[in-house]
Write an enzyme that holds these catalytic residues in place. Structure first.
Site, short mmCIF file in Angstrom:
data_model
loop_
_atom_site.label_atom_id
_atom_site.label_comp_id
_atom_site.label_asym_id
_atom_site.label_seq_id
_atom_site.Cartn_x
_atom_site.Cartn_y
_atom_site.Cartn_z
N GLY A 332 0.83 -1.21 0.00
CA GLY A 332 0.00 0.00 0.00
C GLY A 332 0.86 1.25 0.00
CD1 TRP A 334 6.86 0.61 -4.35
CD2 TRP A 334 4.97 -0.22 -5.20
NE1 TRP A 334 7.02 0.50 -5.72
CE2 TRP A 334 5.87 0.00 -6.26
CE3 TRP A 334 3.71 -0.73 -5.48
CZ2 TRP A 334 5.55 -0.28 -7.58
CZ3 TRP A 334 3.39 -1.01 -6.80
CH2 TRP A 334 4.31 -0.78 -7.83
CG HIS A 335 0.14 0.84 -4.99
ND1 HIS A 335 0.35 0.75 -6.34
CD2 HIS A 335 -0.20 -0.42 -4.60
CE1 HIS A 335 0.15 -0.49 -6.75
NE2 HIS A 335 -0.17 -1.22 -5.70
N GLY A 336 1.79 4.60 -2.79
CA GLY A 336 1.80 6.03 -2.49
C GLY A 336 1.31 6.25 -1.08
#
Lengths: 405, 77
Positions: A332, A334-336
């Site tokens: 999560g 990592w996605h932003g």
């Protein structure tokens, strides 16, 4: 100077076809023209990161130098010592640029970090993987030129699929047999046409034609159902966005795999009919596979291994649950760094934990019916759970609840 | 007890099913083994046979049936 984003318009494909042709002739005759490949890789990188994106180009160069120091430094250290704290520090150092890039917009709203560039998160996966495999001893030598080729392999630089170093190196050094190469070329042509259908027809239809209209209707109903905004249009948005997300990303991935195949590199596939998944676990074996396998191999399995070896958690069933939470929480982030990506991660962790309970229950009760109807029901439930997770992922709820006026 | 028998026993403990007649079944495809069970297996192999397989050495396609696992273990013991 011109700037061309990967696989974004017909000109890019023309460039690709023209420049790859000599390389393909070489591969057909069992030779990899390394110098030529290096030159065209440079040209494509210049097209992606040159012109108006020159700042990103500089950031990329800085990033590569930095990772060379970290990964190369660890390789040199690993020759005579193997301390855990050094390994952990090196992994942290390797991740640091990405952490800065992801945190900057969360701290200073809307501000993009100067050290960021297109594809930084994908390059980070590749760098961290090197350090982890060196720790394991499966990568023994630091070969700077091969490492650079691996990081900067232009067909996959912007958004994957995420390859593995040893696999890539093998393909690069070992030219495929003529028979096999011809199969790869045929496959590549098929993937390119399928990619056109996915990305430029279906992805365009769902994402550019349908989605903005549905979004407007959904926003106009934002006071519906006790101000939760739950409306028919929102449900429509959920499914349309899910279709857009799949066709756009699967289409891009097909292009990236096809371009790799033409260059004699068998970059792994990213999607395998994800909407046919029978449960969430099955889904993650089919959706953005190179990412989920990376997480599986370098986070989930390592973490469970560590927990079990040191007996950190007594109860057997709690171990994978803890590991899933960490695994998907990191995914999560990592996605932003936004609430909806983090909730998306937690949602999938929760779904997979519930799924594990169900699988255990099913194993204990073999008399439960199993036929094509129950399988159909399983696919239907999984599909809807997944689409709901994509609604969270889309960030549309953020717009609907907190931004739309 | 020979290696083959020991590995089969280990796998039966792990999956909770009798696998001795299905030594070429794909354990991952059938869902009998997942990532968590893989880790348990690697730790058991370490404890029982003293073989050390790092996680990044573990390539699913080389370990996906009981027979392949037996062959792997026999080659590493």
């Amino acid at each position: 100077m011109i700037n061309l984003q990967p696989y974004s318009n017909p000109i890019y494909f023309v460039w690709l076809a023209v420049t790859l042709l000599p390389l393909m002739v070489g591969l057909y005759f069992g030779k990899r023209f390394v110098v030529y490949q290096t030159i065209i890789s440079g040209i494509f990188l210049l097209l992606i990161f040159g012109g108006s994106k020159w700042q990103q180009g500089l950031a990329l160069i800085g990033y590569i130098i930095y990772q060379f120091i970290v990964v190369g430094g660890y390789a040199a250290y690993k020759k005579h010592a193997n301390k855990t704290w050094v390994f952990v520090s090196m992994v942290s150092l390797s991740i640091m640029p990405l952490v800065i890039v992801k945190l900057t917009p969360a701290i200073e709203v809307g501000q993009q970090s100067l050290i960021g560039f297109l594809g930084i998160s994908y390059l980070t996966f590749k760098s961290v993987q090197m350090i982890m495999e060196m720790r394991d001893g499966t990568i023994k030598k630091f070969a700077p030129i091969m490492f650079a080729r691996f990081l900067l392999f232009f067909p996959t630089i912007s958004s994957g699929p995420i390859d593995r170093y040893r696999r890539f190196q093998h393909d690069y050094v070992q030219v495929p047999t003529r028979e096999h190469y011809l199969e790869m070329v045929a496959q590549a042509v098929h993937y390119i046409f399928l990619g056109f259908l996915y990305k430029f027809i279906l992805g365009y239809f769902f994402g550019t034609v349908m989605l903005p209209q549905i979004a407007q209707v959904a926003i106009s109903h934002r006071a519906a159902f006790f101000h939760t905004g739950i409306s028919l249009a929102l449900i429509e948005y959920m499914y349309t966005y899910s279709m857009y997300l799949f066709f756009d990303f699967a289409g891009y991935s097909l292009f990236a795999v096809a371009a790799s195949y033409l260059m004699g590199i068998e970059t792994p596939m990213n999607f395998d009919h994800p909407f046919k998944a029978r449960n969430i676990k099955d889904f993650w074996n089919r959706w953005h596979m190179t990412l989920s396998f990376w997480f599986r191999d370098f986070i989930f399995m390592r973490l469970t291994f560590f927990i079990m070896k040191h007996h950190l958690i007594k109860k057997r069933t709690r171990i994978p649950q803890a590991a899933y939470l960490v695994n998907f929480l990191i995914m999560g982030f990592w996605h932003g760094v936004t609430w909806y990506y983090i909730v998306y991660g937690l949602f999938h962790a929760g779904a997979i934990i519930i799924n594990d309970y169900w699988l255990a229950y099913k194993k204990k009760n073999p008399q439960l019916p199993h036929n094509r109807w129950t399988e159909g029901l399983a696919i239907f439930i999984t599909f809807n759970v997944v689409c709901f997770s994509f609604l969270i992922f889309s960030g549309f709820l953020n717009t609907l609840w907190f931004q739309a006026r | 007890m020979n290696t083959k028998q020991a590995v089969i026993e280990l796998l039966e403990d792990l999956t909770g099913t009798d696998i001795s007649n299905n030594l070429d079944d794909n354990l991952f495809a059938s869902g009998m083994i997942d990532s968590m069970a893989t880790v348990e297996m690697l730790l058991e192999l370490q404890a029982k046979f003293g073989i050390d397989v790092p996680v990044s050495e573990f390539d699913r396609s080389e370990w996906d049936t009981p027979n392949k696992i037996i062959a792997k273990v026999e080659s590493l013991v």
